[in-house]
Design an enzyme around this catalytic site. Structure first.
Site, short mmCIF file in Angstrom:
data_model
loop_
_atom_site.label_atom_id
_atom_site.label_comp_id
_atom_site.label_asym_id
_atom_site.label_seq_id
_atom_site.Cartn_x
_atom_site.Cartn_y
_atom_site.Cartn_z
N ASP A 8 0.87 -1.17 0.00
CA ASP A 8 0.00 0.00 0.00
C ASP A 8 0.91 1.23 0.00
O ASP A 8 2.12 1.10 0.23
CB ASP A 8 -0.89 -0.03 1.25
CG ASP A 8 -1.68 1.23 1.44
OD1 ASP A 8 -2.40 1.62 0.49
OD2 ASP A 8 -1.59 1.83 2.52
N ASP A 10 -0.24 5.18 0.97
CA ASP A 10 -0.49 6.17 2.02
C ASP A 10 -0.58 5.52 3.39
O ASP A 10 -1.41 4.63 3.64
CB ASP A 10 -1.79 6.93 1.73
CG ASP A 10 -1.66 7.84 0.54
OD1 ASP A 10 -0.60 8.49 0.41
OD2 ASP A 10 -2.60 7.93 -0.26
#
Length: 230
Positions: A8, A10
């Site tokens: 991922d 953020d």
């Protein structure tokens, strides 16, 4: 040995969410609306994935002025502001990320991104933190606007796996949020969770491992042990 790590972005690669919040608020001020998202507001809005989706949710809930611009235009301006802030050096990788990526590259383990954020944001982060293009760091980039449904739907992980040409058991996902964990597990992946500033309060039942930071993993050896658990 695992063949790929899917990150991922953020909150996982870097603690970006506070910078996103700042970019939203500066954009709101620039377009002349009296909107301001404090940390509590933003923590709640983060349960909705995607910047445009958060603006739409806020508009449904707030009782002030309507949006002076289309949501897509507001989000575009916010993305430009976010990219500018990162270019000014306002971001850094989370502990353990750089070492894990370097070790993986040295061992021939492929790297991918599966994120709800936009491709320009991924590119800006890589320029700011690695000093190079995202394609020089990651073999595959699957971003939110490339799929029909954003996390917690597994679509972006399915896309990353297709582009990697791998089945789920040959890769590991690394996330920071409950929505990300649900997306990874929905795609059949093992998932390590390292919560970020805005997700520490969440419950991560079903995570294959929960760590404070990626330095606790023990590198690729720790990931390989994870994949061998049956």
């Amino acid at each position: 040995m695992i063949e790929a790590i899917i990150f991922d972005v953020d909150g996982t690669l870097a603690e970006t969410e506070e910078l996103h919040r700042r970019a939203f608020n500066e954009t709101f001020a620039a377009i002349g609306v009296d909107w301001f998202w404090d940390r509590d507001d933003y923590r709640e809005l983060l349960t909705t994935t995607g910047g445009k989706e958060r603006i739409a949710r806020f508009l449904r809930q707030q009782k002030g002025d309507p949006a002076p611009l289309p949501i897509a235009d507001i989000h575009k301006a916010k993305t430009e502001r976010f990219v500018a802030l990162m270019a000014e050096g306002e971001i850094a990788l989370r502990p353990g990320i750089a070492d894990l990526i370097a070790e993986a590259k040295g061992a021939g383990v492929r790297l991918a991104v599966a994120t709800t954020t936009s491709l320009p944001n991924v590119e800006a982060l890589c320029r700011a933190c690695f000093g190079t293009a995202a394609s020089e760091v990651f073999d595959v980039i699957a971003a939110g606007d490339m799929v029909a449904e954003k996390k917690p739907a597994p679509d972006v992980y399915h896309l990353a796996l297709r582009e990697l040409g791998l089945t789920p058991e040959r890769a590991v996902a690394i996330e920071d949020s409950l929505n990300g964990l649900r997306a990874a597990k929905g795609a059949g992946l093992r998932c390590i969770v390292s919560p970020g500033f805005y997700t520490r309060h969440e419950e991560f039942a079903g995570a294959d491992r929960l760590v404070g930071c990626l330095s606790e993993l023990g590198g690729l050896a720790g990931l390989d042990l994870l994949t061998q658990v049956v």
